[in-house]
Design an enzyme around this catalytic site. Structure first.
Site, PDB file in Angstrom:
ATOM      1  N   VAL A  72       0.829  -1.203   0.000  1.00  0.00           N
ATOM      2  CA  VAL A  72       0.000   0.000   0.000  1.00  0.00           C
ATOM      3  C   VAL A  72       0.866   1.256   0.000  1.00  0.00           C
ATOM      4  O   VAL A  72       0.623   2.217  -0.735  1.00  0.00           O
ATOM      5  CB  VAL A  72      -0.973  -0.005   1.196  1.00  0.00           C
ATOM      6  CG1 VAL A  72      -1.782   1.291   1.229  1.00  0.00           C
ATOM      7  CG2 VAL A  72      -1.912  -1.201   1.129  1.00  0.00           C
ATOM      8  N   CYS A  73       1.904   1.251   0.829  1.00  0.00           N
ATOM      9  CA  CYS A  73       2.796   2.419   0.923  1.00  0.00           C
ATOM     10  C   CYS A  73       3.492   2.705  -0.396  1.00  0.00           C
ATOM     11  O   CYS A  73       3.718   3.871  -0.744  1.00  0.00           O
ATOM     12  CB  CYS A  73       3.849   2.187   2.000  1.00  0.00           C
ATOM     13  SG  CYS A  73       3.167   1.992   3.639  1.00  0.00           S
ATOM     14  N   THR A  74       3.851   1.672  -1.129  1.00  0.00           N
ATOM     15  CA  THR A  74       4.511   1.868  -2.408  1.00  0.00           C
ATOM     16  C   THR A  74       3.601   2.637  -3.362  1.00  0.00           C
ATOM     17  O   THR A  74       4.034   3.553  -4.058  1.00  0.00           O
ATOM     18  CB  THR A  74       4.924   0.517  -3.011  1.00  0.00           C
ATOM     19  OG1 THR A  74       5.767  -0.178  -2.073  1.00  0.00           O
ATOM     20  CG2 THR A  74       5.683   0.695  -4.316  1.00  0.00           C
TER      21      THR A  74
END
Length: 243
Positions: A72-74
């Site tokens: 998700v962070c990517t």
């Protein structure tokens, strides 16, 4: 380039040797809207910074991530990087944080560039918070993570702080690790905050740039007429106008 497994094992060894103090909840700053954002010195993917000096006379969006190489962070970092020009138009700097080291961050950036359509170069710093000091200062952990700050697995949650040029916190968001952020919403609230500061208005539900705004109840009808011209009085306390 170091492999991810080697980066993580190196990081684990570093963490075991970087504990500088015991984290206690009573020592943690109480950050509210209007609080001064805590200052700190830290290493980043763009070199060492002193946070307040780095902010300068800009607005800042400061956001944290649970870990490097997380799915998700990517996508989030890629989306913010792709919108960097839009933030720059609003005099906004972007800065991220993850509780891993600079080498790990730099390797992760290559993945972010790979998966983000149209993004050629990732161009804002990511803080290396291996000692968890900044995560503690800004309370960027969940309940279990706070218990583990003094030793154990800690993943920062998805915190977002919008900070103005006077270094005051203007808006905060907190997301669980499972829920991705909305970059368009961050831009929207910056537009609303900057318009409110400039024009002395407030914004209604679902407001976006160009829509009518609300005249604050503290402004009399007489003064509203002088300042805004025509306005629509729906209720004595609810008056819409254009800016």
């Amino acid at each position: 380039m170091l492999s991810r497994s080697l980066l993580r094992s190196t990081l684990s060894a570093a963490k075991a040797n970087t504990r500088v103090r015991t984290f206690k909840q009573e020592d943690q700053p109480r950050l509210r809207i209007g609080s001064t954002a805590p200052d700190f010195k830290v290493d980043t993917t763009e070199g060492p910074i002193e946070f307040h000096k780095w902010i300068g006379d800009s607005w800042t969006v400061f956001f944290s991530h649970p870990a490097d190489f997380t799915p998700v962070c990517t996508t989030e970092l890629g989306a913010f990087a792709a919108l960097k020009d839009e933030f720059s138009k609003r005099n906004v700097k972007l800065i991220g944080l993850s509780a891993e080291g600079v080498d790990s961050h730099k390797a992760w950036i290559k993945d972010i560039e790979d998966i983000t359509p149209g993004l050629k170069t990732f161009s804002f710093p990511i803080i290396a918070d291996t000692d968890r000091e900044v995560s503690f200062l800004y309370d960027m952990v969940d309940e279990e993570g706070f218990k583990n700050l003094n030793g154990g697995i800690v993943q920062t949650i998805r915190s977002v702080y919008v900070i103005d040029p006077s270094k005051k916190i203007r808006i905060t968001f907190t997301y669980p690790p499972s829920c991705g952020r909305n970059s368009a919403e961050v831009l929207r609230v910056i537009d609303a905050l900057q318009l409110a500061d400039k024009k002395g208005v407030v914004t209604p539900i679902d407001w976006t740039a160009g829509k009518d705004v609300i005249i604050p109840p503290t402004v009399s009808n007489e003064d509203a007429k002088k300042k805004f011209g025509e306005f629509d009085e729906v209720k004595p306390y609810l008056r819409y106008t254009k800016v």
